[in-house]
Motif scaffolding. Structure first.
Motif: not given
Length: 102
Positions: A75-94
């Protein structure tokens, strides 16, 4: 050991990105079970030829790929992944991989 590398591209507002990342996302991500290390780049992220499209690089360490995958599915890992949309406006590569000292 296994690693997750997050390559954050330059956001629309770097100051807002930094504020959100360090005050909201980082505390969330640090709570991921199985995490053994967390490092972020400091200053500009450049290539050997000069500027790059990246604002920040984060490196998360886990004991094994199995632990990493379990952590991301939690659940914490999924919440962290979902949180990316809140600040990574330039995009992120994992990127995820096993590593070894040579």
């Amino acid at each position: 050991m296994a690693k997750l590398i997050a390559l954050y591209k330059t956001p629309t507002d770097p100051a807002a990105f930094d504020d959100y990342y360090f005050n909201r996302h980082l505390p969330l991500a640090r709570g991921i079970a199985g995490l053994t290390g967390y490092e972020v780049s400091r200053g500009p992220v450049a290539s050997p030829l000069g500027a790059s499209p990246y604002h920040m690089v984060a490196t998360l360490s886990f004991a094994s790929m199995d632990v990493l995958q379990t952590a991301l599915a939690s659940p914490t890992g999924q919440a962290a992944a979902a949180d990316l949309a809140n600040f990574a406006t330039g995009g992120v590569e994992l990127l995820v991989f096993d590593d070894e000292a040579v």
